[in-house]
Scaffold this motif. Structure first.
Motif, short mmCIF file in Angstrom:
data_model
loop_
_atom_site.label_atom_id
_atom_site.label_comp_id
_atom_site.label_asym_id
_atom_site.label_seq_id
_atom_site.Cartn_x
_atom_site.Cartn_y
_atom_site.Cartn_z
N PHE A 121 0.80 -1.23 0.00
CA PHE A 121 0.00 0.00 0.00
C PHE A 121 0.83 1.27 0.00
CE2 PHE A 121 0.93 -0.96 4.40
CZ PHE A 121 1.19 0.27 4.98
N SER A 122 2.12 1.17 0.31
CA SER A 122 2.95 2.36 0.48
C SER A 122 4.11 2.32 -0.51
CB SER A 122 3.49 2.40 1.92
OG SER A 122 4.26 3.56 2.14
N ALA A 123 4.01 3.12 -1.58
CA ALA A 123 4.99 3.07 -2.67
C ALA A 123 5.13 1.64 -3.19
CB ALA A 123 6.33 3.63 -2.24
N PHE A 657 -0.88 5.88 -9.50
CA PHE A 657 -0.62 5.30 -8.20
C PHE A 657 -1.69 5.67 -7.17
CE2 PHE A 657 3.39 6.30 -10.43
CZ PHE A 657 3.76 5.01 -10.75
N ASP A 658 -2.82 6.22 -7.64
CA ASP A 658 -3.94 6.51 -6.76
C ASP A 658 -4.68 5.22 -6.43
OD1 ASP A 658 -4.66 6.29 -9.46
OD2 ASP A 658 -6.33 7.66 -9.30
N HIS A 659 -5.60 5.27 -5.48
CA HIS A 659 -6.18 4.00 -5.01
C HIS A 659 -7.46 4.20 -4.21
CE1 HIS A 659 -4.80 4.91 -0.92
NE2 HIS A 659 -3.66 5.30 -1.46
N PRO A 660 -8.25 3.13 -4.04
CA PRO A 660 -9.42 3.18 -3.15
C PRO A 660 -8.99 3.23 -1.69
CG PRO A 660 -9.55 1.34 -4.72
CD PRO A 660 -8.15 1.86 -4.76
N SER A 661 -9.98 3.42 -0.81
CA SER A 661 -9.69 3.35 0.62
C SER A 661 -9.38 1.91 1.02
CB SER A 661 -10.89 3.86 1.43
OG SER A 661 -11.98 2.97 1.31
N LEU A 662 -8.69 1.77 2.14
CA LEU A 662 -8.34 0.43 2.62
C LEU A 662 -8.05 0.48 4.10
CD1 LEU A 662 -7.59 -2.57 1.83
CD2 LEU A 662 -5.22 -1.77 1.68
N CYS A 663 -8.68 -0.40 4.87
CA CYS A 663 -8.33 -0.60 6.28
C CYS A 663 -7.57 -1.92 6.39
CB CYS A 663 -9.58 -0.62 7.16
SG CYS A 663 -10.39 0.99 7.31
N ALA A 682 -6.93 -10.06 19.07
CA ALA A 682 -7.69 -8.99 18.42
C ALA A 682 -6.76 -8.07 17.64
CB ALA A 682 -8.46 -8.20 19.46
N ASP A 683 -7.22 -7.64 16.48
CA ASP A 683 -6.43 -6.77 15.61
C ASP A 683 -6.56 -5.31 16.01
OD1 ASP A 683 -5.45 -8.69 13.70
OD2 ASP A 683 -7.46 -8.77 12.83
N GLU A 684 -5.47 -4.58 15.86
CA GLU A 684 -5.55 -3.14 15.71
C GLU A 684 -5.62 -2.84 14.22
OE1 GLU A 684 -2.18 -1.56 17.78
OE2 GLU A 684 -3.24 -1.55 19.70
N THR A 685 -6.14 -1.69 13.86
CA THR A 685 -6.39 -1.38 12.45
C THR A 685 -5.90 0.00 12.11
OG1 THR A 685 -8.36 -2.79 12.46
CG2 THR A 685 -8.19 -1.20 10.68
N MET A 686 -5.33 0.14 10.91
CA MET A 686 -5.03 1.46 10.35
C MET A 686 -5.78 1.58 9.03
SD MET A 686 -1.09 0.98 8.96
CE MET A 686 -1.06 2.56 8.10
N CYS A 687 -6.26 2.78 8.72
CA CYS A 687 -7.08 2.97 7.53
C CYS A 687 -6.45 4.03 6.63
CB CYS A 687 -8.50 3.38 7.90
SG CYS A 687 -9.45 2.06 8.70
N LEU A 688 -6.49 3.76 5.33
CA LEU A 688 -6.01 4.69 4.31
C LEU A 688 -7.21 5.30 3.61
CD1 LEU A 688 -3.41 2.29 2.64
CD2 LEU A 688 -3.04 3.78 4.62
N GLY A 692 -7.59 10.17 -5.36
CA GLY A 692 -7.86 10.31 -6.79
C GLY A 692 -6.61 10.62 -7.58
N ARG A 693 -6.79 10.85 -8.86
CA ARG A 693 -5.65 10.99 -9.77
C ARG A 693 -4.72 12.16 -9.42
NH1 ARG A 693 -6.78 10.55 -14.88
NH2 ARG A 693 -8.89 9.72 -14.64
N LYS A 694 -5.24 13.16 -8.71
CA LYS A 694 -4.40 14.33 -8.39
C LYS A 694 -3.52 14.09 -7.17
CE LYS A 694 -7.70 17.55 -10.43
NZ LYS A 694 -8.62 18.69 -10.17
N GLY A 695 -3.73 12.98 -6.47
CA GLY A 695 -2.84 12.59 -5.39
C GLY A 695 -3.20 13.16 -4.03
N ARG A 696 -2.28 12.96 -3.09
CA ARG A 696 -2.45 13.38 -1.70
C ARG A 696 -1.93 14.79 -1.49
NH1 ARG A 696 -0.27 8.47 1.84
NH2 ARG A 696 0.84 10.12 2.91
#
Length: 711
Positions: A121-123, A657-663, A682-688, A692-696
């Motif tokens: 998910f990261s680069a 390199f844009d993408h949907p949301s993801l936990c 039990a899991d801890e969770t991080m969400c992205l 869109g195409r213009k980026g973060r």
């Protein structure tokens, strides 16, 4: 493509030929290449006499590649020819849409929490810092090479460990590097402290598939029988998520690799269902021809991304409960809306039109693929014997919590061929993830203002004193690239011990770990025959009488007449791993196949000392691994050059390199409370957030936010 006989499809040829030669032979070699070349020539002439014929070509040094040919935009993106793809794919845009949706959909995992993107998910890599540790599960016994797993965690708290690192005056303290020396430039074993754990990616809990929980409107997590993890992934009485035994490489620019995975398991030929290509003779898919539905053999060349993509969804460590099949995954997803429960930015470069109205996967498959592979109304009987035709990619043999359930189902052709659709769609999507617009690419293309004096000095070190380009050659910055390997599949080298050895082009033992900790491409594939992963070793084992058979297993036009058959003892592949490309390397830590370095300066220190285990691995060590004698300023210049390889579109997650949301799971709760099944922590969770195409608005940071210059 030709039809050799009814029901058997074979494919030959490839696309993606180089636009120009990567190397230009000159009369002047870089000093390190001249030394190696002289040693090769001397050894070969001693072996064969004055009338000797060179057994393997001595490549023109990559340092002599013209600067303008180092721009990645000059290289055609590899892949099968349009003629071959047209046999399977009806609509390439739809196939890319399908691939992106499947890559980011967390329901691909048995637990509905694990997508392909969860580890990429990261680069294109994995930057999580908690529960990312695996013990030395791939260790071997000397002599027999039998598995000798070390299941003892050595770092910190072991399972669920939170990586720590701090910086003071450019010197790091904490968990990294995993191997250290009392003197920074030393590689003396007596000065070494070491752990053999691996920094990698958390996957799934240990369990065996039981059944699906699917309705027309919902695909819940699979029912699995969970049991105590046999490899030490547990917190007290509860299991933690298993962690892969090798570090996660980036998927960005992976299309340029001739083979994928660190050990080349992702074969250059895709067989329709698993990573092992032509080696797996039982791999078959269903095709309707002349009104008859039958099983056929598929061989799609130049498709290591499809081979690689077929492995993780069924891996008992990465994404799946054991014994699940692609048929089950198809039954789970085909009637579900794409990415249900995840957000798609309306400006997503591929999926934006589906941000509100989601198609189901069945309709995308119909749109993307040719009818002979999905349209038949005939019912297919699917049994455990059929399931075993496709082989597992898992490196660590799975010890099931209970025997596999009986399997005898009536399935559709589309369900039976879901492995074909899934893997080819992922290949189509990942083939768009090309980062070719770094400052270095712009510099190589002619804008010399893009690199400052220090960065240009670093590039000179990269090409010369640092020996880097000898393995990270060409515009792809890897000798394991499609172009480079096709020119010379097998090569010879004079290893550090002075012996001449044959090896797979682009795979080297560089002394990251002791050879027996993980033999890499020296291992075997997952087929019933347990064939060597190494092309050199396979060719040697088949011997002079088996050259045609070897060629039939290696694909992509392997020409056995081009090479003299080496003796098995003269093949140098144990402890060798694929050379990764270096674009965006600033963002893809931790580094090496064991993830044992956290910063680029730690990597440069490793090479400068002549590797952590250079003296231990001398019998297998690549010849360019030796103490370099770089000054601190030279090391800084080299790191500065490596930073110019970042494509800012990757940093900012701009299209493609844009993408949907993801936990995604991110370790376990500190109190290790149990999940609802009472067995798994039990899991801890991080969400992205979706992009869109213009980026973060803020870019991706290096691993653990560490300075690349930190030792």
């Amino acid at each position: 493509m030709t039809i050799d006989r009814p029901g058997v499809i074979s494919a030959a040829g490839h696309a993606g030929q180089p636009l120009r030669r990567a190397g230009v032979l000159t009369e002047t070699l870089a000093p390190s290449r001249l030394r190696v070349a002289r040693a090769r020539l001397k050894t070969l002439f001693l072996l064969t006499g004055a009338t000797a014929m060179l057994l393997f070509a001595i490549r023109a040094p990559h340092a002599d590649t013209p600067l303008n040919a180092m721009a990645l935009k000059t290289v055609a993106v590899p892949g099968p020819s349009s003629e071959i793809l047209d046999e399977f794919i009806a609509d390439k845009s739809a196939a890319i849409e399908l691939g992106k949706a499947l890559f980011w959909d967390s329901r691909v995992g048995s637990d509905n929490k694990t997508a392909c993107a969860t580890c990429h998910f990261s680069a294109g890599a994995d930057s999580r810092e908690k529960n990312q540790l695996s013990p030395g599960l791939l260790r071997r016994f000397p002599g027999s090479m039998a598995m000798n797993p070390d299941r003892t965690f050595q770092l910190g708290s072991g399972p669920n460990h939170q990586f720590t690192q701090s910086e003071l005056d450019s010197v790091s303290s904490g968990d990294f590097p995993f191997t250290r020396f009392s003197t920074l430039s030393s590689n003396e074993p007596a000065e070494r402290t070491d752990i053999n754990d691996v920094a990698s990616s958390q996957g799934v809990f240990n369990g065996t598939f039981d059944k699906l929980n699917v309705t027309k409107k919902d695909a819940a997590a699979d029912s699995c029988n969970y049991g105590a993890d046999p490899d030490g992934f547990h917190l007290g009485a509860m299991d933690s998520r298993r962690v892969e035994p090798r570090n996660t490489p980036t998927v960005i620019n992976a299309v340029f690799n001739f083979r994928n995975f660190w050990d080349g398991r992702g074969n250059n030929v895709f067989n329709g269902g698993d990573p092992f290509g032509l080696r797996n003779q039982s791999a078959l898919v269903w095709k309707k021809e002349a009104g008859i539905l039958r099983k056929v053999k598929v061989a799609i060349p130049s498709s290591s991304l499809a081979s690689q993509g077929s492995g993780p969804p069924l891996s008992g460590t990465e994404m799946s409960c054991g014994d699940r099949t692609f048929v089950h995954l198809g039954q789970k997803l085909l009637d579900q809306s794409i990415l249900s429960g995840q957000e798609i930015d309306r400006d997503d470069s591929v999926l934006g039109k589906y941000s509100k109205n989601r198609p189901d996967y069945r309709n995308l498959v119909k749109k993307a693929f040719r009818q002979p592979y999905w349209q038949s109304p005939d019912i297919i009987r699917f049994t455990r014997a059929d399931a075993k035709e496709f082989k597992s990619m898992d490196l660590v043999p799975r010890r099931a919590s209970r025997p596999a359930a009986p399997l005898d189902e009536k399935v559709s052709q589309m369900e039976a061929n879901f492995s074909l659709f899934f893997s080819l769609a992922l290949q189509m999507y990942q083939s768009t993830l090309v980062a070719d617009d770094s400052r270095f690419d712009q510099y190589a293309a002619g804008d010399t203002s893009r690199l400052n004096q220090s960065e240009r000095a670093g590039f000179a070190i990269f090409q010369g004193k640092g020996h880097c380009i000898n393995c990270h050659g060409g515009a792809e910055l890897t000798n394991a690239s499609f172009r480079n390997v096709l020119k010379e599949r097998l090569e010879s080298m004079v290893v550090a011990s002075g012996k001449t050895k044959t090896y797979d082009n682009g795979f080297y033992n560089i002394g990251v770990r002791p050879t027996l900790d993980d033999i890499g491409i020296g291992g075997t594939d997952g087929t019933d025959a347990s064939l060597p992963l190494s092309e050199s070793m396979l060719f040697a084992m088949k011997g002079p009488a088996g050259q045609a058979e070897a060629a039939s297993l290696l694909g992509n036009g392997f020409n056995p007449g081009k090479y003299s058959v080496p003796n098995v003892a003269d093949v140098n592949v144990n402890g060798a791993f694929k050379t990764p490309g270096l674009r965006n390397v600033e963002l893809t830590g931790p580094y090496f196949h064991n993830g044992g370095k956290a910063t680029l300066m730690q990597v440069v220190d490793f090479y400068n000392r002549g590797a952590d285990f250079g003296k231990d691995n001398r019998e297998n060590l690549a010849p360019d691994i030796e103490p370099l004698g770089l000054s601190e300023n030279e090391k800084i210049d080299l790191v500065r050059f490596l930073l110019t390889l970042t494509d800012e579109r990757v940093r900012m997650e701009k299209a493609p390199f844009d993408h949907p949301s993801l936990c995604l799971p991110n370790g376990h709760s500190m109190n290790a409370s149990a999940s609802p099944n009472g067995i798994n922590a039990a899991d801890e969770t991080m969400c992205l957030k979706e992009v869109g195409r213009k980026g973060r608005t803020a870019g991706i940071r290096p691993f653990m936010n560490l300075s690349p210059f930190s030792h």
